[in-house]
Motif scaffolding. Structure first.
Motif, PDB file in Angstrom:
ATOM      1  N   ALA A  71      -7.935 -12.264  -5.640  1.00 41.56           N
ATOM      2  CA  ALA A  71      -8.114 -12.775  -4.411  1.00 41.56           C
ATOM      3  C   ALA A  71      -6.567 -12.885  -3.734  1.00 41.56           C
ATOM      4  O   ALA A  71      -6.487 -12.345  -2.448  1.00 41.56           O
ATOM      5  N   GLU A  72      -5.528 -13.339  -4.564  1.00 41.00           N
ATOM      6  CA  GLU A  72      -4.293 -13.549  -4.020  1.00 41.00           C
ATOM      7  C   GLU A  72      -3.538 -12.135  -3.785  1.00 41.00           C
ATOM      8  O   GLU A  72      -3.047 -11.973  -2.598  1.00 41.00           O
ATOM      9  N   GLN A  73      -3.990 -11.315  -4.562  1.00 39.85           N
ATOM     10  CA  GLN A  73      -3.357  -9.851  -4.309  1.00 39.85           C
ATOM     11  C   GLN A  73      -4.011  -9.167  -3.045  1.00 39.85           C
ATOM     12  O   GLN A  73      -3.328  -8.347  -2.327  1.00 39.85           O
ATOM     13  N   ASP A  74      -5.413  -9.359  -2.666  1.00 40.74           N
ATOM     14  CA  ASP A  74      -5.890  -8.827  -1.639  1.00 40.74           C
ATOM     15  C   ASP A  74      -5.444  -9.474  -0.480  1.00 40.74           C
ATOM     16  O   ASP A  74      -5.060  -8.639   0.576  1.00 40.74           O
ATOM     17  N   VAL A  75      -5.205 -10.686  -0.466  1.00 40.25           N
ATOM     18  CA  VAL A  75      -4.306 -11.237   0.594  1.00 40.25           C
ATOM     19  C   VAL A  75      -3.062 -10.948   1.096  1.00 40.25           C
ATOM     20  O   VAL A  75      -2.768 -10.648   2.008  1.00 40.25           O
ATOM     21  N   ASP A  76      -2.329 -10.758  -0.121  1.00 38.51           N
ATOM     22  CA  ASP A  76      -1.137 -10.170   0.043  1.00 38.51           C
ATOM     23  C   ASP A  76      -1.062  -8.777   0.642  1.00 38.51           C
ATOM     24  O   ASP A  76      -0.292  -8.405   1.591  1.00 38.51           O
ATOM     25  N   GLN A  77      -2.107  -7.849   0.208  1.00 38.83           N
ATOM     26  CA  GLN A  77      -1.973  -6.471   0.705  1.00 38.83           C
ATOM     27  C   GLN A  77      -2.307  -6.510   2.190  1.00 38.83           C
ATOM     28  O   GLN A  77      -1.744  -5.716   3.156  1.00 38.83           O
ATOM     29  N   VAL A  78      -3.314  -7.333   2.567  1.00 42.74           N
ATOM     30  CA  VAL A  78      -3.691  -7.342   4.220  1.00 42.74           C
ATOM     31  C   VAL A  78      -2.379  -8.131   4.747  1.00 42.74           C
ATOM     32  O   VAL A  78      -2.085  -7.685   6.081  1.00 42.74           O
ATOM     33  N   ARG A  79      -1.888  -8.921   4.280  1.00 44.37           N
ATOM     34  CA  ARG A  79      -0.492  -9.742   5.062  1.00 44.37           C
ATOM     35  C   ARG A  79       0.608  -8.674   5.309  1.00 44.37           C
ATOM     36  O   ARG A  79       1.165  -8.348   6.309  1.00 44.37           O
ATOM     37  N   GLN A  80       0.641  -7.807   4.174  1.00 41.33           N
ATOM     38  CA  GLN A  80       1.800  -6.691   4.122  1.00 41.33           C
ATOM     39  C   GLN A  80       1.372  -5.710   5.333  1.00 41.33           C
ATOM     40  O   GLN A  80       2.229  -5.266   6.193  1.00 41.33           O
ATOM     41  N   ARG A  81       0.133  -5.313   5.313  1.00 43.44           N
ATOM     42  CA  ARG A  81      -0.282  -4.308   6.464  1.00 43.44           C
ATOM     43  C   ARG A  81      -0.276  -4.779   7.872  1.00 43.44           C
ATOM     44  O   ARG A  81       0.347  -4.096   8.617  1.00 43.44           O
ATOM     45  N   ALA A  82      -0.376  -6.020   7.888  1.00 41.47           N
ATOM     46  CA  ALA A  82      -0.485  -6.612   9.388  1.00 41.47           C
ATOM     47  C   ALA A  82       0.790  -6.896   9.744  1.00 41.47           C
ATOM     48  O   ALA A  82       1.354  -6.599  10.859  1.00 41.47           O
ATOM     49  N   ALA A  83       1.777  -7.030   8.707  1.00 42.74           N
ATOM     50  CA  ALA A  83       3.354  -7.086   8.874  1.00 42.74           C
ATOM     51  C   ALA A  83       3.844  -5.937   9.558  1.00 42.74           C
ATOM     52  O   ALA A  83       4.646  -5.762  10.607  1.00 42.74           O
ATOM     53  N   ARG A  84       3.368  -4.801   8.737  1.00 42.87           N
ATOM     54  CA  ARG A  84       3.902  -3.403   9.298  1.00 42.87           C
ATOM     55  C   ARG A  84       3.323  -2.955  10.628  1.00 42.87           C
ATOM     56  O   ARG A  84       3.959  -2.618  11.499  1.00 42.87           O
ATOM     57  N   ASP A  85       2.133  -3.251  10.784  1.00 41.71           N
ATOM     58  CA  ASP A  85       1.639  -3.053  12.215  1.00 41.71           C
ATOM     59  C   ASP A  85       2.340  -3.851  13.443  1.00 41.71           C
ATOM     60  O   ASP A  85       2.608  -3.497  14.354  1.00 41.71           O
ATOM     61  N   GLN A  86       2.664  -5.198  13.007  1.00 37.47           N
ATOM     62  CA  GLN A  86       3.370  -5.917  13.817  1.00 37.47           C
ATOM     63  C   GLN A  86       4.570  -5.520  14.222  1.00 37.47           C
ATOM     64  O   GLN A  86       5.224  -5.461  15.396  1.00 37.47           O
ATOM     65  N   GLN A  87       5.243  -4.982  13.134  1.00 39.70           N
ATOM     66  CA  GLN A  87       6.417  -4.485  13.103  1.00 39.70           C
ATOM     67  C   GLN A  87       6.588  -3.100  14.257  1.00 39.70           C
ATOM     68  O   GLN A  87       7.471  -3.016  14.883  1.00 39.70           O
ATOM     69  N   ARG A  88       5.504  -2.461  13.964  1.00 38.75           N
ATOM     70  CA  ARG A  88       5.561  -1.132  14.747  1.00 38.75           C
ATOM     71  C   ARG A  88       5.124  -1.562  16.190  1.00 38.75           C
ATOM     72  O   ARG A  88       5.842  -0.980  17.189  1.00 38.75           O
TER      73      ARG A  88
END
Length: 208
Positions: free
Chosen positions: A29-46
């Motif tokens: 579950a923590e790995q899933d959270v981390d993956q979503v967080r990383q993807r959201a950070a990339r989208d926000q950066q774009r």
């Protein structure tokens, strides 16, 4: 007590298995959270970089960031729920570990006392056997043979004390005729109970 220990160990294994399962579930579950967080950070950066200029692409990107935020929140709730279950399992493991240890200690103590008692009995048996051998050496062979035969026939007791005119082998009192016969017999005469046939041992308390 061994049955209680077996049941407690089974419960402990079950609790340890549950804790282990929760640990794996929490990691996933923590790995899933981390993956979503990383993807959201990339989208926000774009989004922040200004590289996306098309209104439609910007709308899609913002919609995805919102969706990812919701997904992240849901996954974090899952992590918290799993953590609570794992903590409960850990407490159960600790409790059962203590109970198993306590019961095992009681069993170990009882076993030690039993072994000590057996050792003492073995020592006493060896001592009695040695004493018997010494005494047997002073008894005429024919009398010893009779005693051993009676002992085998009478459940391990081949001779009985005559106490207050009563045979302590069969607990029956001698009648007057038997008492007179015992009185008239010489000290070295081998006397036997008319009822149980054991050898009668005369003492100062025989009541003669």
């Amino acid at each position: 007590m061994n049955k209680d220990l077996t049941q407690l160990r089974d419960l402990l294994v079950a609790a340890q298995t549950e804790e282990s399962d929760c640990a794996r579930e929490q990691t996933k579950a923590e790995q899933d959270v981390d993956q979503v967080r990383q993807r959201a950070a990339r989208d926000q950066q774009r989004l922040d970089s200004g590289a996306v200029t098309s209104p439609k692409d910007l709308e899609n990107l913002q919609r995805e960031i919102t969706s990812l935020a919701k997904r992240q929140g849901d996954l974090e709730d899952v992590v918290l729920e799993v953590m609570e279950r794992r903590e409960s399992a850990q407490e159960r493991v600790a409790e059962l570990t203590g109970r198993v240890s306590s019961v095992q200690q009681k069993i170990d103590d009882a076993t030690a006392r039993r072994d000590a008692a057996f050792e003492q009995l073995d020592g006493e048996s060896a001592s009695v056997t040695k004493e018997r051998e010494v005494i047997a050496g002073t008894v005429p062979a024919d009398l010893l043979k009779l005693y051993d035969k009676l002992r085998e026939q009478q459940g391990g007791i081949g001779a009985a004390r005559l106490y207050q005119r009563r045979c302590e082998g069969c607990r029956l009192e001698l009648n007057i005729t038997e008492v007179n016969e015992v009185k008239a017999a010489s000290p070295d005469t081998v006397l036997r109970c008319e009822n149980c046939r054991r050898i009668l041992v005369r003492t100062s308390e025989s009541g003669l």
